[in-house]
Design an enzyme around this catalytic site. Structure first.
Site, PDB file in Angstrom:
ATOM      1  N   LYS A 114     -25.607 -11.862   7.113  1.00  0.00           N
ATOM      2  CA  LYS A 114     -25.909 -12.826   6.056  1.00  0.00           C
ATOM      3  C   LYS A 114     -27.158 -13.651   6.386  1.00  0.00           C
ATOM      4  O   LYS A 114     -28.044 -13.809   5.544  1.00  0.00           O
ATOM      5  CB  LYS A 114     -24.689 -13.736   5.840  1.00  0.00           C
ATOM      6  CG  LYS A 114     -24.752 -14.553   4.574  1.00  0.00           C
ATOM      7  CD  LYS A 114     -25.382 -15.894   4.847  1.00  0.00           C
ATOM      8  CE  LYS A 114     -25.489 -16.698   3.562  1.00  0.00           C
ATOM      9  NZ  LYS A 114     -26.038 -18.022   3.855  1.00  0.00           N
ATOM     10  N   ASP A 128     -22.576 -13.897   0.863  1.00  0.00           N
ATOM     11  CA  ASP A 128     -21.616 -14.776   1.522  1.00  0.00           C
ATOM     12  C   ASP A 128     -20.349 -14.795   0.680  1.00  0.00           C
ATOM     13  O   ASP A 128     -20.263 -14.119  -0.344  1.00  0.00           O
ATOM     14  CB  ASP A 128     -22.199 -16.188   1.680  1.00  0.00           C
ATOM     15  CG  ASP A 128     -22.696 -16.725   0.357  1.00  0.00           C
ATOM     16  OD1 ASP A 128     -22.143 -16.359  -0.691  1.00  0.00           O
ATOM     17  OD2 ASP A 128     -23.649 -17.513   0.358  1.00  0.00           O
TER      18      ASP A 128
END
Length: 408
Positions: free
Chosen positions: A278, A297
């Site tokens: 991420k 996310d």
DNA sequence: GGACGACCTGC
DNA sequence: CAGGTCGTC
């Protein structure tokens, strides 16, 4: 003491670039969690550090206005260095007779700026680069909306959400701080990081401004110090990542990732401690020119499931590598090569702090909104339209009033 | 490939 | 719990 600039006060020198709110919305773009260093210092005025300078930005319907503050010591020296190098002569851009007649001269007004034409052009270019103004956001919105009804719905309200082109070092180390964390706390952490390890630039009102720390400053700092500043387990990641970059790659490594393919850059970043999929995607998208990177996310996962009926991976408890890949591919297929930009629009629209924008039905600002002030702004705009680009404008709202009277 | 717990701190 | 990552199984 130096103060934050306000466009309407007329006390500081402002310059502008043509830029509509469809192309850029400062309030959304600077507060949606891409960069953590901009603050709204007056209504619609955003102050932050970019490219080693302190900027205050604000916008009218068709223009992006900016004021640059003189740094504590460095700027004059930099200027003379540059002039020695280039042989460009100095010109005074803001002459006394340019001051609006009748506008009171403020006590705290800066000495007249001594700026070379090259400085001015360089500053404009820094802004265009930072906001990537060469990318026509309206065209992208149209394309995304054509193939995605949900995007069309959201985009109607959340116009002008644009990807910043941040400094890779600042972006990486800011996003290492984001794990298991929320925006308000991240902002505080990044600020403390700059305060502790960055060079001070100058002070405005009660606020000191700092550069983002260099790699060596981050690497030389010990973990305990950062832990004391409240970074928690991320303290070690920050120090170790900086050290690893300097020890095994060198100071230009991060910047060099701008010119390698997305997946290669992402994998390279993921070798750093504290950098998973991420964070690597965020750095790729927001500082390394990888517009196709889609940071996934928990939040974006929710959006995919809720708004796009995204089912695969429903059984999973948390985001696995496969879900990252699959959702990323899903959005890239839907939105194309600028998928990361589109994702940021939806992400922004989902932030709690922007929910109020959805409440009022989006009236095209026609009747109700047109108060006296906006009429005068419109008049002011007309009056300077011809000469707007790359012209120094030192103007105040009272000047707008005057011109408005002339026009109507 | 996927599940799980730990990791700092603060609202 | 929160805009994750890492080590381990």
């Amino acid at each position: 003491m130096a103060k934050h600039a306000v466009l309407s006060s007329g006390a500081k020198m402002w310059r502008s670039l043509p830029c509509t709110k469809a192309e850029l919305r400062l309030d959304l773009t600077l507060a949606c969690g891409q960069s953590f260093r901009w603050r709204e210092t007056a209504e619609g005025h955003w102050t932050g550090v970019m490219g080693g300078r302190i900027w205050t930005l604000t916008q009218t319907e068709d223009s992006l206005w900016y004021h640059i503050y003189k740094n504590k010591e460095s700027s004059l020296e930099d200027g003379s260095d540059r002039m020695r190098r280039t042989g460009v002569s100095v010109q005074i851009e803001s002459k006394p007779e340019n001051r609006i007649k009748g506008a009171p001269k403020k006590d705290d007004e800066e000495p007249l700026a001594v700026t070379s034409v090259q400085d001015t052009e360089e500053e404009k270019e820094m802004l265009r680069d930072y906001f990537q103004l060469n990318v026509k956001l309206q065209d992208l919105y149209r394309e995304w909306g054509d193939t995605d009804p949900h995007f069309r719905h959201i985009a109607h309200i959340f116009t002008g959400v644009r990807m910043l082109r941040q400094d890779p070092t600042e972006c990486l180390f800011s996003f290492i701080c984001t794990s298991n964390n929320h925006i308000s706390r991240i902002q505080g952490m990044v600020e403390r990081l700059c305060q502790a390890l960055g060079a001070q630039l100058c002070q405005l009102d009660q606020t000191s401004y700092y550069n983002f720390p260099s790699l060596s400053a981050l690497a030389d700092n010990n973990e305990a110090c950062l832990r004391d500043l409240g970074f928690g387990y991320r303290a070690r990641f920050l120090q170790q990542s900086a050290k690893q970059i300097l020890d095994t790659h060198g100071i230009h490594w991060l910047d060099g990732l701008r010119s390698v393919p997305y997946l290669q850059a992402r994998d390279a970043l993921r070798t750093l401690p504290g950098v998973g999929t991420k964070v690597a995607d965020c750095v790729c998208l927001m500082s390394l020119d990888k517009a196709e990177a889609v940071p996934i996310d928990t939040h974006v996962w929710q959006i995919a499931k809720r708004d796009y009926n995204y089912a695969s991976g429903n059984a999973q408890k948390s985001i696995t590598d496969k879900i990252h890949r699959d959702i990323g591919d899903f959005f890239r297929k839907l939105w194309g090569p600028y998928a990361g930009w589109a994702q940021s629009v939806l992400f922004c629209a989902d932030l709690k702090k922007f929910q109020k924008l959805k409440e009022t039905p989006h009236q095209k600002h026609s009747h109700k909104e047109e108060t006296g002030e906006s009429e005068m702004r419109a008049a002011c705009k007309k009056s300077k339209r011809k000469t707007e680009e790359s012209k120094t404008v030192k103007i105040s709202m009272s000047a707008c009033h005057k011109k408005a009277k002339v026009f109507f």
